[in-house]
Design a protein around this motif. Structure first.
Motif, PDB file in Angstrom:
ATOM      1  N   LYS A  53     -66.090  28.121   5.569  1.00  0.00           N
ATOM      2  CA  LYS A  53     -66.515  28.986   4.330  1.00  0.00           C
ATOM      3  C   LYS A  53     -66.031  27.620   2.884  1.00  0.00           C
ATOM      4  O   LYS A  53     -65.285  26.393   3.286  1.00  0.00           O
ATOM      5  CB  LYS A  53     -64.701  29.449   3.973  1.00  0.00           C
ATOM      6  N   LYS A  54     -65.995  28.090   1.955  1.00  0.00           N
ATOM      7  CA  LYS A  54     -65.623  27.915   0.453  1.00  0.00           C
ATOM      8  C   LYS A  54     -64.712  27.837  -0.211  1.00  0.00           C
ATOM      9  O   LYS A  54     -64.427  28.957  -0.466  1.00  0.00           O
ATOM     10  CB  LYS A  54     -67.238  27.400  -0.849  1.00  0.00           C
ATOM     11  N   TYR A  55     -63.510  26.860  -0.353  1.00  0.00           N
ATOM     12  CA  TYR A  55     -62.483  27.297  -0.841  1.00  0.00           C
ATOM     13  C   TYR A  55     -62.106  26.765  -2.506  1.00  0.00           C
ATOM     14  O   TYR A  55     -62.755  25.465  -2.506  1.00  0.00           O
ATOM     15  CB  TYR A  55     -61.057  27.197  -0.073  1.00  0.00           C
ATOM     16  N   LYS A  56     -61.691  27.045  -2.836  1.00  0.00           N
ATOM     17  CA  LYS A  56     -60.921  26.120  -4.356  1.00  0.00           C
ATOM     18  C   LYS A  56     -59.815  25.733  -4.221  1.00  0.00           C
ATOM     19  O   LYS A  56     -58.148  26.596  -3.756  1.00  0.00           O
ATOM     20  CB  LYS A  56     -61.047  26.834  -5.665  1.00  0.00           C
ATOM     21  N   TYR A  57     -59.159  23.689  -3.297  1.00  0.00           N
ATOM     22  CA  TYR A  57     -57.485  23.864  -3.936  1.00  0.00           C
ATOM     23  C   TYR A  57     -57.526  23.695  -5.050  1.00  0.00           C
ATOM     24  O   TYR A  57     -57.760  22.595  -5.469  1.00  0.00           O
ATOM     25  CB  TYR A  57     -57.254  22.666  -2.504  1.00  0.00           C
ATOM     26  N   CYS A  58     -56.421  24.470  -5.577  1.00  0.00           N
ATOM     27  CA  CYS A  58     -56.293  24.007  -7.137  1.00  0.00           C
ATOM     28  C   CYS A  58     -54.362  23.726  -7.156  1.00  0.00           C
ATOM     29  O   CYS A  58     -53.647  23.550  -6.049  1.00  0.00           O
ATOM     30  CB  CYS A  58     -55.382  25.627  -7.690  1.00  0.00           C
ATOM     31  N   TYR A  59     -53.851  22.911  -8.246  1.00  0.00           N
ATOM     32  CA  TYR A  59     -53.101  22.155  -8.007  1.00  0.00           C
ATOM     33  C   TYR A  59     -52.550  22.088  -9.331  1.00  0.00           C
ATOM     34  O   TYR A  59     -53.390  22.942 -10.429  1.00  0.00           O
ATOM     35  CB  TYR A  59     -53.077  20.394  -7.660  1.00  0.00           C
ATOM     36  N   SER A  60     -51.073  21.713  -9.451  1.00  0.00           N
ATOM     37  CA  SER A  60     -50.420  21.625 -11.235  1.00  0.00           C
ATOM     38  C   SER A  60     -50.384  20.095 -11.389  1.00  0.00           C
ATOM     39  O   SER A  60     -49.825  19.370 -10.370  1.00  0.00           O
ATOM     40  CB  SER A  60     -49.778  22.674 -10.923  1.00  0.00           C
ATOM     41  N   LEU A  61     -50.469  19.592 -12.494  1.00  0.00           N
ATOM     42  CA  LEU A  61     -49.509  18.428 -13.075  1.00  0.00           C
ATOM     43  C   LEU A  61     -48.714  18.214 -12.956  1.00  0.00           C
ATOM     44  O   LEU A  61     -48.565  18.186 -14.472  1.00  0.00           O
ATOM     45  CB  LEU A  61     -51.222  17.343 -13.463  1.00  0.00           C
ATOM     46  N   VAL A  62     -48.115  17.743 -13.341  1.00  0.00           N
ATOM     47  CA  VAL A  62     -46.617  17.696 -13.951  1.00  0.00           C
ATOM     48  C   VAL A  62     -45.779  15.539 -13.428  1.00  0.00           C
ATOM     49  O   VAL A  62     -45.418  15.238 -12.215  1.00  0.00           O
ATOM     50  CB  VAL A  62     -45.016  17.954 -13.296  1.00  0.00           C
ATOM     51  N   GLU A  63     -45.922  15.613 -14.669  1.00  0.00           N
ATOM     52  CA  GLU A  63     -45.089  13.973 -14.806  1.00  0.00           C
ATOM     53  C   GLU A  63     -43.926  13.716 -13.706  1.00  0.00           C
ATOM     54  O   GLU A  63     -43.047  14.459 -14.018  1.00  0.00           O
ATOM     55  CB  GLU A  63     -44.802  13.353 -16.047  1.00  0.00           C
ATOM     56  N   SER A  64     -44.406  13.357 -13.166  1.00  0.00           N
ATOM     57  CA  SER A  64     -42.770  13.070 -11.942  1.00  0.00           C
ATOM     58  C   SER A  64     -41.527  12.561 -12.665  1.00  0.00           C
ATOM     59  O   SER A  64     -40.713  12.395 -12.099  1.00  0.00           O
ATOM     60  CB  SER A  64     -43.591  11.684 -10.846  1.00  0.00           C
ATOM     61  N   ASP A  65     -41.654  11.564 -13.816  1.00  0.00           N
ATOM     62  CA  ASP A  65     -40.031  11.201 -14.510  1.00  0.00           C
ATOM     63  C   ASP A  65     -39.594  12.978 -15.425  1.00  0.00           C
ATOM     64  O   ASP A  65     -38.647  12.933 -15.897  1.00  0.00           O
ATOM     65  CB  ASP A  65     -40.411  10.107 -15.281  1.00  0.00           C
ATOM     66  N   LYS A  66     -40.702  13.883 -15.535  1.00  0.00           N
ATOM     67  CA  LYS A  66     -40.343  14.845 -15.861  1.00  0.00           C
ATOM     68  C   LYS A  66     -39.369  16.106 -15.322  1.00  0.00           C
ATOM     69  O   LYS A  66     -39.622  16.350 -14.066  1.00  0.00           O
ATOM     70  CB  LYS A  66     -41.177  15.949 -16.497  1.00  0.00           C
ATOM     71  N   GLU A  67     -37.779  16.659 -15.283  1.00  0.00           N
ATOM     72  CA  GLU A  67     -37.477  17.518 -14.392  1.00  0.00           C
ATOM     73  C   GLU A  67     -37.212  18.822 -15.008  1.00  0.00           C
ATOM     74  O   GLU A  67     -36.210  19.591 -15.202  1.00  0.00           O
ATOM     75  CB  GLU A  67     -36.049  16.479 -14.532  1.00  0.00           C
ATOM     76  N   THR A  68     -37.795  19.215 -16.436  1.00  0.00           N
ATOM     77  CA  THR A  68     -37.457  19.680 -17.393  1.00  0.00           C
ATOM     78  C   THR A  68     -38.291  21.480 -16.097  1.00  0.00           C
ATOM     79  O   THR A  68     -39.403  21.481 -16.328  1.00  0.00           O
ATOM     80  CB  THR A  68     -37.994  20.088 -18.489  1.00  0.00           C
ATOM     81  N   PRO A  69     -37.325  21.612 -16.368  1.00  0.00           N
ATOM     82  CA  PRO A  69     -38.237  23.395 -15.675  1.00  0.00           C
ATOM     83  C   PRO A  69     -38.776  24.122 -16.794  1.00  0.00           C
ATOM     84  O   PRO A  69     -38.559  24.301 -17.488  1.00  0.00           O
ATOM     85  CB  PRO A  69     -36.827  23.934 -15.120  1.00  0.00           C
ATOM     86  N   ILE A  70     -39.921  24.776 -15.653  1.00  0.00           N
ATOM     87  CA  ILE A  70     -40.535  26.222 -16.866  1.00  0.00           C
ATOM     88  C   ILE A  70     -39.903  27.399 -16.128  1.00  0.00           C
ATOM     89  O   ILE A  70     -39.622  27.583 -15.506  1.00  0.00           O
ATOM     90  CB  ILE A  70     -41.920  26.245 -16.855  1.00  0.00           C
ATOM     91  N   MET A  71     -39.451  28.749 -17.846  1.00  0.00           N
ATOM     92  CA  MET A  71     -38.489  28.824 -17.575  1.00  0.00           C
ATOM     93  C   MET A  71     -39.961  30.295 -17.290  1.00  0.00           C
ATOM     94  O   MET A  71     -41.188  30.856 -18.206  1.00  0.00           O
ATOM     95  CB  MET A  71     -37.605  29.063 -18.692  1.00  0.00           C
TER      96      MET A  71
END
Length: 97
Positions: A53-71
């Motif tokens: 079966k074919k899938y898409k593995y999706c991810y989000s890139l976040v800089e490792s030194d940034k700790e600002t949360p997304i609200m």
């Protein structure tokens, strides 16, 4: 006519001139909102195949030194703004501008 079907602006104009009076546009708006949210998260996808079966593995890139949360309210605001802009563009088409 149904939104999300890939109908071009020119095709919408032709349909309206030919008498179509009901267009379900909501799908286009929510697709625009989803696309904006994905861009804010810097989403990427990689094709993956498992057990035939074919899938898409999706991810989000976040800089490792940034700790600002997304609200959560920011996510809603991004989507709503994109939907409004998409609707403004569509209204120009439907008003034949």
């Amino acid at each position: 006519m149904h939104g999300g079907s890939g109908v071009s602006d020119g095709d919408f104009r032709k349909a309206i001139l030919s008498g179509v009076r009901k267009v379900n546009y909501y799908t286009y708006m929510v697709m625009a909102g989803g696309k904006e949210i994905a861009s804010q998260f810097q989403m990427g996808c990689i094709p993956v195949e498992r057990d035939g079966k074919k899938y898409k593995y999706c991810y989000s890139l976040v800089e490792s030194d940034k700790e600002t949360p997304i609200m959560y309210h920011e996510i809603v605001r991004w989507g709503t703004k994109a939907m409004k802009e998409n609707c403004k563009k569509a209204m120009k088409v439907f008003f034949m501008q």
